[in-house]
Scaffold this motif. Structure first.
Motif, PDB file in Angstrom:
ATOM      1  N   VAL A  72       0.569   7.717  10.516  1.00 36.82           N
ATOM      2  CA  VAL A  72       0.387   6.290  10.773  1.00 36.82           C
ATOM      3  C   VAL A  72       1.603   5.562  10.221  1.00 36.82           C
ATOM      4  CG1 VAL A  72      -0.948   4.245  10.183  1.00 36.82           C
ATOM      5  CG2 VAL A  72      -2.122   6.345  10.842  1.00 36.82           C
ATOM      6  N   SER A  73       2.268   4.782  11.084  1.00 36.35           N
ATOM      7  CA  SER A  73       3.507   4.097  10.709  1.00 36.35           C
ATOM      8  C   SER A  73       3.357   2.605  10.986  1.00 36.35           C
ATOM      9  CB  SER A  73       4.694   4.666  11.500  1.00 36.35           C
ATOM     10  OG  SER A  73       4.774   6.075  11.366  1.00 36.35           O
ATOM     11  N   PRO A  74       2.910   1.839   9.988  1.00 40.56           N
ATOM     12  CA  PRO A  74       2.721   0.405  10.196  1.00 40.56           C
ATOM     13  C   PRO A  74       4.043  -0.351  10.201  1.00 40.56           C
ATOM     14  CG  PRO A  74       2.230   0.967   7.927  1.00 40.56           C
ATOM     15  CD  PRO A  74       2.508   2.272   8.646  1.00 40.56           C
ATOM     16  N   GLN A  75       3.972  -1.591  10.715  1.00 41.38           N
ATOM     17  CA  GLN A  75       5.139  -2.465  10.686  1.00 41.38           C
ATOM     18  C   GLN A  75       4.843  -3.677   9.824  1.00 41.38           C
ATOM     19  OE1 GLN A  75       6.521  -4.259  14.450  1.00 41.38           O
ATOM     20  NE2 GLN A  75       8.622  -3.961  13.727  1.00 41.38           N
ATOM     21  N   CYS A  76       5.747  -3.948   8.911  1.00 46.77           N
ATOM     22  CA  CYS A  76       5.631  -5.109   8.042  1.00 46.77           C
ATOM     23  C   CYS A  76       6.122  -6.345   8.793  1.00 46.77           C
ATOM     24  CB  CYS A  76       6.468  -4.886   6.778  1.00 46.77           C
ATOM     25  SG  CYS A  76       6.259  -6.129   5.493  1.00 46.77           S
ATOM     26  N   ARG A  83       2.469  -4.930   1.061  1.00 49.27           N
ATOM     27  CA  ARG A  83       1.409  -5.266   0.111  1.00 49.27           C
ATOM     28  C   ARG A  83       0.453  -4.086  -0.016  1.00 49.27           C
ATOM     29  NH1 ARG A  83      -1.184 -11.164   0.901  1.00 49.27           N
ATOM     30  NH2 ARG A  83      -2.898  -9.930  -0.004  1.00 49.27           N
ATOM     31  N   PRO A  84       0.244  -3.587  -1.225  1.00 53.04           N
ATOM     32  CA  PRO A  84      -0.636  -2.435  -1.394  1.00 53.04           C
ATOM     33  C   PRO A  84      -2.032  -2.641  -0.830  1.00 53.04           C
ATOM     34  CG  PRO A  84       0.661  -2.769  -3.377  1.00 53.04           C
ATOM     35  CD  PRO A  84       0.926  -3.942  -2.495  1.00 53.04           C
ATOM     36  N   ASP A  85      -2.587  -3.846  -0.990  1.00 56.17           N
ATOM     37  CA  ASP A  85      -3.942  -4.075  -0.475  1.00 56.17           C
ATOM     38  C   ASP A  85      -3.973  -3.988   1.044  1.00 56.17           C
ATOM     39  OD1 ASP A  85      -2.436  -6.420  -0.238  1.00 56.17           O
ATOM     40  OD2 ASP A  85      -4.148  -7.745  -0.626  1.00 56.17           O
ATOM     41  N   ALA A  86      -2.906  -4.451   1.713  1.00 53.06           N
ATOM     42  CA  ALA A  86      -2.854  -4.376   3.165  1.00 53.06           C
ATOM     43  C   ALA A  86      -2.719  -2.931   3.641  1.00 53.06           C
ATOM     44  CB  ALA A  86      -1.688  -5.220   3.697  1.00 53.06           C
ATOM     45  N   VAL A  87      -1.890  -2.153   2.937  1.00 51.61           N
ATOM     46  CA  VAL A  87      -1.745  -0.737   3.295  1.00 51.61           C
ATOM     47  C   VAL A  87      -3.093  -0.031   3.150  1.00 51.61           C
ATOM     48  CG1 VAL A  87      -0.626   1.446   2.677  1.00 51.61           C
ATOM     49  CG2 VAL A  87       0.703  -0.684   2.655  1.00 51.61           C
ATOM     50  N   CYS A  88      -3.824  -0.360   2.111  1.00 49.95           N
ATOM     51  CA  CYS A  88      -5.130   0.278   1.889  1.00 49.95           C
ATOM     52  C   CYS A  88      -6.168  -0.186   2.907  1.00 49.95           C
ATOM     53  CB  CYS A  88      -5.601   0.024   0.468  1.00 49.95           C
ATOM     54  SG  CYS A  88      -4.634   0.942  -0.765  1.00 49.95           S
ATOM     55  N   HIS A  89      -6.081  -1.432   3.353  1.00 57.23           N
ATOM     56  CA  HIS A  89      -6.982  -1.891   4.420  1.00 57.23           C
ATOM     57  C   HIS A  89      -6.705  -1.116   5.708  1.00 57.23           C
ATOM     58  CE1 HIS A  89      -7.991  -6.079   2.541  1.00 57.23           C
ATOM     59  NE2 HIS A  89      -8.619  -5.086   1.960  1.00 57.23           N
ATOM     60  N   LEU A  90      -5.424  -0.885   5.979  1.00 56.44           N
ATOM     61  CA  LEU A  90      -5.071  -0.086   7.146  1.00 56.44           C
ATOM     62  C   LEU A  90      -5.615   1.329   6.997  1.00 56.44           C
ATOM     63  CD1 LEU A  90      -3.572   0.530   9.777  1.00 56.44           C
ATOM     64  CD2 LEU A  90      -1.495   0.894   8.419  1.00 56.44           C
ATOM     65  N   LEU A  91      -5.486   1.897   5.818  1.00 56.86           N
ATOM     66  CA  LEU A  91      -6.022   3.233   5.571  1.00 56.86           C
ATOM     67  C   LEU A  91      -7.532   3.256   5.829  1.00 56.86           C
ATOM     68  CD1 LEU A  91      -5.922   6.132   4.558  1.00 56.86           C
ATOM     69  CD2 LEU A  91      -5.908   5.249   2.215  1.00 56.86           C
ATOM     70  N   ASP A  92      -8.241   2.249   5.376  1.00 55.85           N
ATOM     71  CA  ASP A  92      -9.685   2.167   5.623  1.00 55.85           C
ATOM     72  C   ASP A  92      -9.979   2.184   7.119  1.00 55.85           C
ATOM     73  OD1 ASP A  92     -10.298   2.021   2.926  1.00 55.85           O
ATOM     74  OD2 ASP A  92     -10.291  -0.176   2.892  1.00 55.85           O
ATOM     75  N   ILE A  95      -9.472   5.641   8.600  1.00 56.02           N
ATOM     76  CA  ILE A  95     -10.565   6.533   8.198  1.00 56.02           C
ATOM     77  C   ILE A  95     -11.823   6.260   9.020  1.00 56.02           C
ATOM     78  CG2 ILE A  95     -12.149   7.041   6.282  1.00 56.02           C
ATOM     79  CD1 ILE A  95      -9.733   6.663   4.410  1.00 56.02           C
ATOM     80  N   GLN A  96     -12.015   5.007   9.398  1.00 55.16           N
ATOM     81  CA  GLN A  96     -13.181   4.644  10.203  1.00 55.16           C
ATOM     82  C   GLN A  96     -13.076   5.126  11.638  1.00 55.16           C
ATOM     83  OE1 GLN A  96     -13.383   0.401   9.800  1.00 55.16           O
ATOM     84  NE2 GLN A  96     -13.988   0.480   7.638  1.00 55.16           N
ATOM     85  N   THR A  97     -11.857   5.289  12.136  1.00 56.76           N
ATOM     86  CA  THR A  97     -11.665   5.606  13.549  1.00 56.76           C
ATOM     87  C   THR A  97     -11.222   7.040  13.808  1.00 56.76           C
ATOM     88  OG1 THR A  97      -9.404   4.713  13.433  1.00 56.76           O
ATOM     89  CG2 THR A  97     -11.149   3.216  14.167  1.00 56.76           C
ATOM     90  N   LYS A  98     -10.733   7.723  12.783  1.00 56.68           N
ATOM     91  CA  LYS A  98     -10.302   9.114  12.920  1.00 56.68           C
ATOM     92  C   LYS A  98     -10.974   9.964  11.848  1.00 56.68           C
ATOM     93  CE  LYS A  98      -7.513   8.437  16.361  1.00 56.68           C
ATOM     94  NZ  LYS A  98      -7.761   9.058  17.683  1.00 56.68           N
ATOM     95  N   VAL A  99     -11.057  11.264  12.101  1.00 62.33           N
ATOM     96  CA  VAL A  99     -11.675  12.165  11.130  1.00 62.33           C
ATOM     97  C   VAL A  99     -10.582  12.646  10.176  1.00 62.33           C
ATOM     98  CG1 VAL A  99     -13.060  14.236  10.805  1.00 62.33           C
ATOM     99  CG2 VAL A  99     -13.373  12.842  12.860  1.00 62.33           C
ATOM    100  N   ILE A 100     -10.580  12.074   8.982  1.00 54.97           N
ATOM    101  CA  ILE A 100      -9.497  12.294   8.021  1.00 54.97           C
ATOM    102  C   ILE A 100     -10.004  13.088   6.821  1.00 54.97           C
ATOM    103  CG2 ILE A 100      -7.813  11.166   6.517  1.00 54.97           C
ATOM    104  CD1 ILE A 100      -7.305  10.776   9.526  1.00 54.97           C
ATOM    105  N   ASP A 101      -9.196  14.031   6.375  1.00 56.48           N
ATOM    106  CA  ASP A 101      -9.476  14.769   5.147  1.00 56.48           C
ATOM    107  C   ASP A 101      -9.123  13.859   3.977  1.00 56.48           C
ATOM    108  OD1 ASP A 101      -9.605  16.440   2.973  1.00 56.48           O
ATOM    109  OD2 ASP A 101      -8.546  18.110   3.918  1.00 56.48           O
TER     110      ASP A 101
END
Length: 212
Positions: A72-76, A83-92, A95-101
């Motif tokens: 996953v390669s986001p664009q700022c 922003r760490p909180d934004a990166v973590c929201h993206l991670l969430d 995780i909701q849409t793909k099956v992630i280890d």
């Protein structure tokens, strides 16, 4: 040829985190998959995801390279910083849409993205199995938060943009708290320490050995 598709996303704080999503051809939702998040540098900010393909894993994927994990390669946004909180929201969201280890989530970035890697791991160390910041830096006072996250840092010794000392301070601080740190300095490289790093299979082999 591997494909990475464009995905629009806005966090609950209203921060745009549009991103490129790559998944291996063999991806199946019946099994958990490792995930790598890549944070680009300052020059790729904006609202054109094609710019994110300028360097790093997105560039290699565009050239036909395959990876045994999702990328996953986001664009700022223009004029903003990671922003760490934004990166973590993206991670969430991923995780909701793909099956992630959840035991094998990796974070890496270059220059501004190197700074983003250091700060995001410090913000949410429990979420990442490994980190690879390239020619970045951070706050040495925060390293205790991620002392248990295996980290492999890279920097060019002749970097005129982000001084080598910025990474050296982080590495020294991690060593002082017995952190899990490896450090590679390229004696002859300037700011572009990422091309050689991301073309090295050893980086990805190392990542995949790390699990929470």
């Amino acid at each position: 040829m591997p494909q990475q598709r464009s995905v629009e996303f806005v966090t609950s704080h209203g921060i745009r985190m549009d991103h490129l999503l790559y998944q291996p051809d063999e991806y199946q939702p019946e099994q958990d998959w490792p995930l790598m998040i890549f944070l680009h540098g300052a020059g790729e900010r904006g609202n054109n995801l094609e710019m994110v393909k300028s360097h790093g894993p997105p560039k290699l994927i565009e050239q036909g390279k395959t990876f045994p994990f999702l990328v996953v390669s986001p664009q700022c946004e223009a004029g903003k910083w990671w922003r760490p909180d934004a990166v973590c929201h993206l991670l969430d969201k991923v995780i909701q849409t793909k099956v992630i280890d959840l035991k094998r989530i990796y974070l890496t970035g270059l220059s501004m993205g190197g700074y983003g890697t250091w700060s995001t791991v410090a913000h949410s160390a429990d979420r990442f199995a490994a980190a690879a910041p390239i020619c970045g830096g951070g706050d040495p006072a925060q390293v205790n938060q991620h002392r248990q996250v295996p980290t492999w840092a890279f920097h060019g010794a002749k970097d005129p943009t982000v001084p080598l000392a910025n990474t050296e301070r982080m590495v020294a601080a991690l060593k002082a708290v017995d952190g899990l740190i490896e450090f590679t300095v390229y004696p002859e490289l300037a700011h572009d320490a990422w091309t050689q790093t991301y073309e090295n299979l050893a980086l990805y082999e190392w990542m995949l050995k790390q699990s929470k």
